[in-house]
Design an enzyme around this catalytic site. Structure first.
Site, PDB file in Angstrom:
ATOM      1  N   SER A 153      90.520  62.449  -7.415  1.00 47.40           N
ATOM      2  CA  SER A 153      89.335  62.078  -8.183  1.00 47.40           C
ATOM      3  C   SER A 153      88.850  63.253  -9.013  1.00 47.40           C
ATOM      4  O   SER A 153      88.992  64.424  -8.614  1.00 47.40           O
ATOM      5  CB  SER A 153      88.247  61.671  -7.197  1.00 47.40           C
ATOM      6  OG  SER A 153      87.020  61.546  -7.847  1.00 47.40           O
TER       7      SER A 153
ATOM      8  N   TYR B   5      82.848  63.445   0.441  1.00 48.70           N
ATOM      9  CA  TYR B   5      83.914  62.587  -0.093  1.00 48.70           C
ATOM     10  C   TYR B   5      84.852  63.409  -0.985  1.00 48.70           C
ATOM     11  O   TYR B   5      86.071  63.403  -0.813  1.00 48.70           O
ATOM     12  CB  TYR B   5      83.309  61.412  -0.886  1.00 48.70           C
ATOM     13  CG  TYR B   5      84.296  60.767  -1.826  1.00 48.70           C
ATOM     14  CD1 TYR B   5      85.363  60.008  -1.330  1.00 48.70           C
ATOM     15  CD2 TYR B   5      84.204  60.948  -3.214  1.00 48.70           C
ATOM     16  CE1 TYR B   5      86.289  59.431  -2.197  1.00 48.70           C
ATOM     17  CE2 TYR B   5      85.122  60.374  -4.081  1.00 48.70           C
ATOM     18  CZ  TYR B   5      86.160  59.619  -3.565  1.00 48.70           C
ATOM     19  OH  TYR B   5      87.089  59.069  -4.413  1.00 48.70           O
TER      20      TYR B   5
ATOM     21  N   LYS C  31      89.088  64.759  -0.725  1.00 50.23           N
ATOM     22  CA  LYS C  31      90.144  64.704  -1.747  1.00 50.23           C
ATOM     23  C   LYS C  31      90.726  66.106  -1.970  1.00 50.23           C
ATOM     24  O   LYS C  31      91.935  66.287  -2.099  1.00 50.23           O
ATOM     25  CB  LYS C  31      89.577  64.157  -3.072  1.00 50.23           C
ATOM     26  CG  LYS C  31      89.125  62.707  -3.002  1.00 50.23           C
ATOM     27  CD  LYS C  31      90.302  61.758  -2.839  1.00 50.23           C
ATOM     28  CE  LYS C  31      89.870  60.316  -2.665  1.00 50.23           C
ATOM     29  NZ  LYS C  31      90.953  59.411  -2.282  1.00 50.23           N
TER      30      LYS C  31
HETATM   31  P1  NAD Z   1      88.428  50.440  -2.425  1.00 50.04           P
HETATM   32  O1  NAD Z   1      87.502  50.726  -1.306  1.00 50.04           O
HETATM   33  O2  NAD Z   1      88.231  49.196  -3.197  1.00 50.04           O
HETATM   34  O3  NAD Z   1      89.928  50.495  -1.901  1.00 50.04           O
HETATM   35  C1  NAD Z   1      90.332  51.292  -0.839  1.00 50.04           C
HETATM   36  C2  NAD Z   1      91.091  50.405   0.134  1.00 50.04           C
HETATM   37  O4  NAD Z   1      91.562  51.180   1.224  1.00 50.04           O
HETATM   38  C3  NAD Z   1      90.217  49.304   0.716  1.00 50.04           C
HETATM   39  O5  NAD Z   1      90.876  48.079   0.568  1.00 50.04           O
HETATM   40  C4  NAD Z   1      90.068  49.698   2.175  1.00 50.04           C
HETATM   41  O6  NAD Z   1      89.967  48.569   3.013  1.00 50.04           O
HETATM   42  C5  NAD Z   1      91.329  50.484   2.417  1.00 50.04           C
HETATM   43  N1  NAD Z   1      91.230  51.462   3.496  1.00 50.04           N
HETATM   44  C6  NAD Z   1      90.268  52.390   3.692  1.00 50.04           C
HETATM   45  N2  NAD Z   1      90.539  53.107   4.786  1.00 50.04           N
HETATM   46  C7  NAD Z   1      91.695  52.626   5.310  1.00 50.04           C
HETATM   47  C8  NAD Z   1      92.481  52.943   6.445  1.00 50.04           C
HETATM   48  N3  NAD Z   1      92.132  53.906   7.280  1.00 50.04           N
HETATM   49  N4  NAD Z   1      93.625  52.241   6.658  1.00 50.04           N
HETATM   50  C9  NAD Z   1      93.983  51.251   5.819  1.00 50.04           C
HETATM   51  N5  NAD Z   1      93.283  50.911   4.736  1.00 50.04           N
HETATM   52  C10 NAD Z   1      92.134  51.579   4.481  1.00 50.04           C
HETATM   53  O7  NAD Z   1      88.362  51.692  -3.416  1.00 50.04           O
HETATM   54  P2  NAD Z   1      89.005  51.922  -4.846  1.00 50.04           P
HETATM   55  O8  NAD Z   1      87.904  52.080  -5.804  1.00 50.04           O
HETATM   56  O9  NAD Z   1      90.055  50.955  -5.105  1.00 50.04           O
HETATM   57  O10 NAD Z   1      89.640  53.351  -4.626  1.00 50.04           O
HETATM   58  C11 NAD Z   1      90.985  53.550  -4.326  1.00 50.04           C
HETATM   59  C12 NAD Z   1      91.277  55.017  -4.229  1.00 50.04           C
HETATM   60  O11 NAD Z   1      90.938  55.646  -5.449  1.00 50.04           O
HETATM   61  C13 NAD Z   1      90.485  55.741  -3.157  1.00 50.04           C
HETATM   62  O12 NAD Z   1      91.304  56.728  -2.590  1.00 50.04           O
HETATM   63  C14 NAD Z   1      89.361  56.395  -3.917  1.00 50.04           C
HETATM   64  O13 NAD Z   1      88.890  57.536  -3.277  1.00 50.04           O
HETATM   65  C15 NAD Z   1      90.065  56.737  -5.206  1.00 50.04           C
HETATM   66  N6  NAD Z   1      89.142  56.866  -6.362  1.00 50.04           N
HETATM   67  C16 NAD Z   1      88.308  55.848  -6.686  1.00 50.04           C
HETATM   68  C17 NAD Z   1      87.456  55.969  -7.777  1.00 50.04           C
HETATM   69  C18 NAD Z   1      86.498  54.879  -8.146  1.00 50.04           C
HETATM   70  O14 NAD Z   1      85.548  55.127  -8.869  1.00 50.04           O
HETATM   71  N7  NAD Z   1      86.715  53.651  -7.723  1.00 50.04           N
HETATM   72  C19 NAD Z   1      87.470  57.137  -8.527  1.00 50.04           C
HETATM   73  C20 NAD Z   1      88.341  58.152  -8.175  1.00 50.04           C
HETATM   74  C21 NAD Z   1      89.175  58.011  -7.078  1.00 50.04           C
HETATM   75  C1  WQD Z   2      77.960  56.793 -13.834  1.00 47.26           C
HETATM   76  C2  WQD Z   2      76.718  57.158 -14.627  1.00 47.26           C
HETATM   77  C3  WQD Z   2      74.819  57.769 -13.291  1.00 47.26           C
HETATM   78  C4  WQD Z   2      74.292  53.864 -11.403  1.00 47.26           C
HETATM   79  C5  WQD Z   2      81.342  58.268  -9.117  1.00 47.26           C
HETATM   80  C6  WQD Z   2      81.819  59.252  -8.100  1.00 47.26           C
HETATM   81  C7  WQD Z   2      83.138  59.823  -8.519  1.00 47.26           C
HETATM   82  C8  WQD Z   2      84.167  58.738  -8.789  1.00 47.26           C
HETATM   83  C9  WQD Z   2      83.615  57.722  -9.715  1.00 47.26           C
HETATM   84  C10 WQD Z   2      85.403  58.309  -6.751  1.00 47.26           C
HETATM   85  C11 WQD Z   2      76.002  58.352 -14.059  1.00 47.26           C
HETATM   86  C12 WQD Z   2      74.561  56.491 -14.045  1.00 47.26           C
HETATM   87  C13 WQD Z   2      74.764  54.908 -12.188  1.00 47.26           C
HETATM   88  C14 WQD Z   2      73.022  53.334 -11.683  1.00 47.26           C
HETATM   89  C15 WQD Z   2      72.791  54.875 -13.500  1.00 47.26           C
HETATM   90  N1  WQD Z   2      84.494  58.030  -7.604  1.00 47.26           N
HETATM   91  N2  WQD Z   2      74.024  55.405 -13.219  1.00 47.26           N
HETATM   92  N3  WQD Z   2      72.313  53.857 -12.731  1.00 47.26           N
HETATM   93  O1  WQD Z   2      78.679  59.221 -10.458  1.00 47.26           O
HETATM   94  O2  WQD Z   2      80.094  59.346 -12.527  1.00 47.26           O
HETATM   95  O3  WQD Z   2      81.158  58.908 -10.361  1.00 47.26           O
HETATM   96  O4  WQD Z   2      82.337  57.251  -9.273  1.00 47.26           O
HETATM   97  O5  WQD Z   2      86.149  59.238  -6.716  1.00 47.26           O
HETATM   98  O6  WQD Z   2      83.553  60.661  -7.518  1.00 47.26           O
HETATM   99  O7  WQD Z   2      80.846  60.266  -7.998  1.00 47.26           O
HETATM  100  O8  WQD Z   2      79.819  57.155 -11.392  1.00 47.26           O
HETATM  101  O9  WQD Z   2      79.134  54.842 -11.803  1.00 47.26           O
HETATM  102  O10 WQD Z   2      77.896  56.177 -10.059  1.00 47.26           O
HETATM  103  O11 WQD Z   2      77.614  56.733 -12.466  1.00 47.26           O
HETATM  104  O12 WQD Z   2      72.120  55.307 -14.421  1.00 47.26           O
HETATM  105  O13 WQD Z   2      72.546  52.416 -10.994  1.00 47.26           O
HETATM  106  O14 WQD Z   2      75.804  56.062 -14.533  1.00 47.26           O
HETATM  107  O15 WQD Z   2      73.691  58.584 -13.320  1.00 47.26           O
HETATM  108  O16 WQD Z   2      75.511  59.083 -15.148  1.00 47.26           O
HETATM  109  P1  WQD Z   2      79.831  58.756 -11.203  1.00 47.26           P
HETATM  110  P2  WQD Z   2      78.617  56.162 -11.353  1.00 47.26           P
END
Ligand code: NAD
Ligand code: WQD
Length: 675
Positions: free
Chosen positions: A124, A154, A158
């Site tokens: 991330s 979190y 990572k």
């Molecule tokens: P999500 O929660 O929708 O998907 C994660 C999946 O992993 C879920 O289906 C959950 O049930 C499963 N899971 C969690 N722990 C588990 C375990 N111990 N064993 C088996 N399954 C398990 O999240 P997402 O948004 O799809 O994110 C996927 C990956 O991408 C994650 O690693 C997250 O950290 C990373 N990521 C997400 C974002 C974002 O904004 N969505 C941003 C950057 C990185």
């Molecule tokens: C986006 C912008 C808020 C909600 C997060 C995690 C990051 C990654 C992606 C996993 C920001 C603003 C948000 C609301 C708002 N995830 N906002 N009102 O914080 O950039 O990133 O998700 O790895 O690690 O931190 O994403 O969607 O929460 O926010 O004004 O109700 O929207 O301030 O500027 P963020 P976000």
């Protein structure tokens, strides 16, 4: 060789699985469904029109994880499984370290044990921390060499995992490791079938805004408008989840293209390189929805920073990957997903249970419309398994899958490819029964097939729920030509089940022939026999059949039915509605016409059957014999469809021939009421 996708039922994982399959990969999913639903997997299968093996396992369970590697030959792993809520991670850090870090260690141990050393890891942008700390904008847009400094548990998981992967690579240079640092994934699949379905109150901008738009939340809070941006709100690099999913394919291909003994540890940013403010995104989404959505500017959120925009040059150049979709595309797709699934995968009145412990793809799905009406439908044969009206069963059905597999009475099943009899089946190169006919589609008919899905949706306005099942029946199955795709859609409302069939010829032949029906045995009496049921028919015209072959002579004769009196002769007759054309392969533009009403004086229940079809077979089940369960006259069938053996009758033939590019279709409705 399979790609193992951990967390494949989740938001990004589900979209990536679809893209992998679209690119020709075979996939196995491992997910403990902690933050997702099996419905996402059923919908993935629906989109890709094939079964995708799924294991309900926690990646920390090495024994269960090993079973996947024992069962499937895995070439690479894409590792999504993790907990991901920043705020929550500050409250329960140990859970985050255990799930994410410990989970990854277990996964790596099992991979090592099975000599699988290709991994694509979901990292991330959060590992970079607050890049404004460099003061001089030298790290905006953020390059991969930007020093890491995650600011929450979190993000730290990572960071730790990236380091573990690096150490593993350093210890054994055979590991090929792609670290993908995502920026802000948004949007949904354009089909509207899969998308992000956050538990509880959404923490991210667009999921929250979508819930405001659909009426689940009052207004969006905008966290601060005093940042140094063009409108005062923070800047992020929003990326469509489909583009992100494709980034995984690019990374995987990059790893696969390395020499066998050439290992790798490399990080890539997956972002667009373009920053957008909160207001930019807000306006884009409002435009798609067609109105200003309620919002209020409030104070800054703890931990938010001014700008997190990627420098994606490395991924552009090395992975030959870049984003193609825009924020507008993502907003449009998110809105479709939201409108089609206002409560995400969670549907009121709907529940399912697995019919075998290890395979969730064959389940029994129950819709409890209200206190008077409940219907269960299973994947096997898209079969109507149970119907209860006012607490009494009105259709025959079994409990276990095995009971269905052991019987040959098509109880509740979808019958295909060709309901009823086809004479001279050998000439048509079909599998034949002892009479030289093909009955109900042959040995491996639709009733024996596991349908994909269902896609379950609720229509609040109509107070109905739809379940859509899909079957891809391959070319020459039972001898029938062409790959045939069939959608079976059930609409369950108060007291009624409507069935819609839609088939398309997908290839390997220029035309095929088919005739679909449902083979439910209804019984609206209070006992185990249909004796005493009164019948009112919309027609007394029937196809005359040869008494031996049971095939039509081509003549239409008069036949009157008023009920199933005790001791009366059995009925197995095809009644025709002469006003309905026998030239159309898709009858769905016809009005649903009432063709039969059945009532029973003891129960005072009435069943009304309506159809768009030109005929229906009325059958009193005189040969039904399931020891200990159902005997002769235990139910009656009203099988709507095309005329018997139409394929062999010049003047009826057109109704069962499906040329490529056209659509086969029909609708039939069974409705119950009290009289
Ligand atoms: P999500 O929660 O929708 O998907 C994660 C999946 O992993 C879920 O289906 C959950 O049930 C499963 N899971 C969690 N722990 C588990 C375990 N111990 N064993 C088996 N399954 C398990 O999240 P997402 O948004 O799809 O994110 C996927 C990956 O991408 C994650 O690693 C997250 O950290 C990373 N990521 C997400 C974002 C974002 O904004 N969505 C941003 C950057 C990185
Ligand atoms: C986006 C912008 C808020 C909600 C997060 C995690 C990051 C990654 C992606 C996993 C920001 C603003 C948000 C609301 C708002 N995830 N906002 N009102 O914080 O950039 O990133 O998700 O790895 O690690 O931190 O994403 O969607 O929460 O926010 O004004 O109700 O929207 O301030 O500027 P963020 P976000």
């Amino acid at each position: 060789m399979y790609i193992l996708v951990t967390g494949g039922a989740g938001y990004i994982g589900s979209h990536t699985v679809v893209e992998l399959i679209n690119h020709g990969y075979k996939v196995v999913i491992a997910d403990n469904l902690y933050n997702s639903s099996f419905d996402a997997v059923a919908r993935i299968e629906f989109i890709v029109k094939q079964h995708v093996p799924f294991f309900n396992v926690d990646i920390r369970d090495k024994e269960q994880l090993s079973k996947i590697f024992e069962t499937y030959e895995i070439s690479s792993v894409i590792h999504f499984a993790a907990l991901k809520a920043v705020g929550e991670s500050t409250k329960i850090p140990l859970k985050y370290y255990d799930n994410n870090v410990n989970g990854t260690i277990k996964l790596l141990e099992v991979m090592d044990q099975y000599n699988v050393k290709n991994i694509v890891f979901s990292s991330s942008a959060t590992v970079y921390g607050d890049v404004t700390r460099f003061g001089d904008n030298s790290m905006i847009p953020i390059p991969e060499h930007c020093p890491n400094d995650p600011t929450n548990p979190y993000g730290k998981t990572k960071y730790v995992i990236e380091n573990i992967l690096h150490d593993v690579y350093n210890s054994d240079n055979k590991w090929k490791t792609a670290i993908l640092r995502y920026f802000n994934p948004i949007g949904a699949h354009p089909s509207g079938l899969i998308g992000e379905d956050p538990l509880g109150i959404p923490q991210n901008l667009l999921p929250y805004l979508a819930q405001v738009a659909i009426g689940r939340r009052d207004k969006l809070s905008i966290f601060g408008n005093d940042y140094n941006s063009h409108d005062g709100t923070p800047i992020r690099d929003y990326i469509h989840v489909i583009d992100l999913a494709k980034g995984h394919i690019a990374a995987l291909e990059y790893l696969h293209n390395l020499q066998n003994d050439q290992g790798l540890f490399r990080e890539w940013n997956l972002g667009s390189g373009k920053g957008s403010t909160v207001f930019d995104v807000y306006h884009a989404f409002c435009k798609v929805v067609g109105r200003e959505l309620p919002h209020e500017v409030v104070g800054r959120r703890d931990g938010d920073v001014l700008d997190l925009t990627a420098n994606p040059k490395r991924a552009n150049e090395e992975l030959k990957w870049k984003t193609h979709l825009t924020i507008d595309d993502a907003c449009k797709d998110l809105w479709k997903w939201t409108v089609d699934n206002p409560s995400g995968y969670n549907i009121d009145n709907y529940s399912w249970k697995a019919l075998s412990a290890n395979d969730l793809s064959n389940r029994s799905h129950t819709i409890k419309v209200d206190d008077t009406f409940k219907v269960s439908i299973m994947n096997l044969g898209a079969t109507i398994q149970n119907v209860t009206y006012k607490d009494a069963p009105v259709a025959l059905g079994f409990v276990t899958e095995q009971e269905y597999k052991n019987q040959s009475f098509y109880i509740g099943a979808t019958v295909g490819r060709y309901a009823n009899r086809i004479s001279e089946a050998e000439k048509l190169k079909l599998s034949v029964n002892e009479n030289g006919n093909t009955l109900h589609g042959g040995k491996f008919g639709f009733d024996k097939k596991d349908f994909l899905g269902p896609v379950v949706k609720r229509n609040k306005k109509e107070n109905s729920t739809t379940l859509e099942f899909y079957l891809l029946d391959p070319h020459l199955e039972n001898g029938f030509p062409g790959d045939l795709g069939t959608l079976v859609k059930y609409t369950i409302a108060s007291g009624s089940i409507e069935i819609e069939y839609e088939s398309e010829l997908l290839g390997k032949a220029d035309e095929t022939f088919l005739n679909l029906t449902n083979h439910s045995y209804w019984n609206i009496s209070t006992g185990s026999s249909i004796d005493g049921t009164k019948i009112k028919m919309a027609t007394n015209k029937a196809l005359e059949v040869d008494s031996k072959s049971l095939l039509p002579t081509g003549k239409i004769v008069d036949r009157e039915v008023t009920g199933f009196a005790k001791g009366s002769a059995g009925i197995d007759t095809c009644f025709v509605l002469e006003q309905q054309s026998v030239q159309s392969v898709d009858t769905r533009s016809n009005e649903l016409q009432t063709v039969l009403e059945a009532t029973h004086p003891d129960s005072k229940v009435k069943l009304v059957v309506q159809t768009t079809e030109p005929s229906f077979q009325l059958y009193t089940a005189d040969h039904l014999d399931v020891p200990g369960k159902f005997g002769p006259r235990g139910g009656f069938c009203v099988e709507s469809g095309r005329y018997i053996d139409a394929i062999n009758q010049e003047s009826w033939k057109k109704s069962v021939i499906l040329p490529k590019g056209e659509t086969y279709g029909s609708k039939t409705k069974y409705a119950f009421e009290s009289v």
